[in-house]
Design an enzyme around this catalytic site. Structure first.
Site, PDB file in Angstrom:
ATOM      1  N   SER A 104       0.872  -1.181   0.000  1.00  0.00           N
ATOM      2  CA  SER A 104       0.000   0.000   0.000  1.00  0.00           C
ATOM      3  C   SER A 104       0.904   1.223   0.000  1.00  0.00           C
ATOM      4  CB  SER A 104      -0.843   0.008   1.286  1.00  0.00           C
ATOM      5  OG  SER A 104      -1.482   1.254   1.473  1.00  0.00           O
ATOM      6  N   TYR A 164      -2.468  -1.137  10.561  1.00  0.00           N
ATOM      7  CA  TYR A 164      -2.394  -1.266   9.090  1.00  0.00           C
ATOM      8  C   TYR A 164      -1.020  -0.808   8.589  1.00  0.00           C
ATOM      9  CZ  TYR A 164      -3.900  -0.985   4.186  1.00  0.00           C
ATOM     10  OH  TYR A 164      -4.017  -1.151   2.819  1.00  0.00           O
TER      11      TYR A 164
END
Ligand SMILES: NC(=O)c1ccc[n+]([C@@H]2O[C@H](COP(=O)([O-])OP(=O)(O)OC[C@H]3O[C@@H](n4cnc5c(N)ncnc54)[C@H](O)[C@@H]3O)[C@@H](O)[C@H]2O)c1
Length: 301
Positions: free
Chosen positions: A156, A169
């Site tokens: 990401s 995350y």
């Protein structure tokens, strides 16, 4: 070693992948579903895996309906034995695997000290261990193949930055990127025909924030972040189909870095490089920046 910008020529993904076999985790929705449909459209046999057997079955049916050769294997990527069984099933059905996309991933929102150990562990086990399990179960056989093979790990833009309310995350995606850099180096020594890629999406319109885990002493703070991020994906995100096309083009081009939003990625990496070079403390705060820009195009996912 050359930088990616020096390698401009685009490969025809149909030539690279047609007639070969892809395995895609987290294929029951979002980017994984779109990758599966695009891989099938490029002429690949597709092995799809997801924790959610019902969503996986819907995608299997969609693929069958367009005439794809598909095998659906309900799989929890946290479970090393289950991922071994997925690799066994793929090889038993199709003889070889040329493309592995370790895509399955989940989100959570909440302050780091309010995150329960269960949420923290689930985040690391799905997002980071899931990628490790995929590498462990597939790479030795893929590396021994006489054909070119491709391993793409979905990280990401969160892998190259940090922010508030999302630490589990960020930590998991930094781990995915570090693992992928190490895999690139080790595969480079052992498996000359293997390509390793770090996929770094920014905002893509999927359900990821609908299914996000939350732990907090103050629900209004997580609700605010969830609203912001859902609105951001809805209003500024690219579709999963566009993301899938960009990702498989990058893989076919044998790129290590595959950002879905190159300009946003360059902005974040340059901020990180400056922080490290000048030894300044972290400043990025992605959800707040999106709120302040009033959802104008930019940020992360
Ligand atoms: N959507 C974005 O803006 C964005 C941005 C950056 C990175 N990503 C990454 O892209 C990947 C795909 O995300 P998405 O946006 O398509 O999300 P999504 O929620 O739409 O899809 C994720 C899929 O993973 C599956 N999954 C969850 N836990 C699993 C497990 N233990 N085992 C197997 N499958 C499991 C879910 O059932 C779901 O089908 C993730 O790794 C995510 O972190 C997404």
């Amino acid at each position: 070693m050359t930088s990616q910008s020096c390698e401009a020529a685009m490969t025809d993904p149909r030539q690279a992948f047609g007639g070969r076999t892809a395995v895609i985790t987290g294929a029951g929705g979002g980017i994984g579903r779109a990758l599966s449909l695009h891989a099938a459209d490029l002429g690949m046999r597709v092995v799809i895996a997801d924790l959610d057997a019902a969503r996986l079955e819907e995608v299997r049916r969609e693929l069958s309906d367009v005439g794809a050769t598909v095998l659906a294997v309900p799989t929890d990527v946290r479970d090393a034995d289950a991922v071994d069984a997925l690799a066994g099933a793929a090889h038993a059905a199709f003889g070889s695997v040329e493309l592995l996309v370790n895509n399955a991933g989940i989100e959570s929102v909440g302050r780091i000290w309010e995150t329960s150990p269960e949420t923290w562990q689930r985040m690391q086990r799905v997002n980071a261990d899931g990628v490790f399990n995929g590498i462990r179960s597939f790479v030795p056989r893929m590396g021994a193949s006489p054909h070119p093979t491709y391993v793409a790990n979905v990280a990401s833009v969160a892998a190259v930055t940090s922010g508030t309310m999302n630490a589990a995350y960020y930590a998991s995606k930094h781990a995915v990127l570090a693992m992928t850099e190490c895999l690139y180096l080790e595969a480079g020594e052992q498996f000359p025909r293997m390509t390793v890629s770090a996929v770094c999406p920014a905002a893509v319109r999927t359900r990821i924030f609908e299914d996000a885990l939350t732990d907090t002493a103050d629900p209004s703070s997580t609700d605010e972040v969830l609203d912001t991020m859902r609105g951001h994906l809805r209003e500024d995100g690219i579709t999963a189909e566009v993301a899938a096309e960009r990702i498989l083009q990058g893989v076919a081009d044998r790129q290590f870095w595959i950002p879905t939003h190159p300009e946003r990625f360059a902005e974040l990496t340059s901020r990180r490089a400056t922080m490290l070079n000048q030894l300044t403390p972290p400043t990025a705060n992605v959800a707040k920046e999106i709120q302040q820009r009033g959802n104008s195009p930019a940020p992360t996912g």
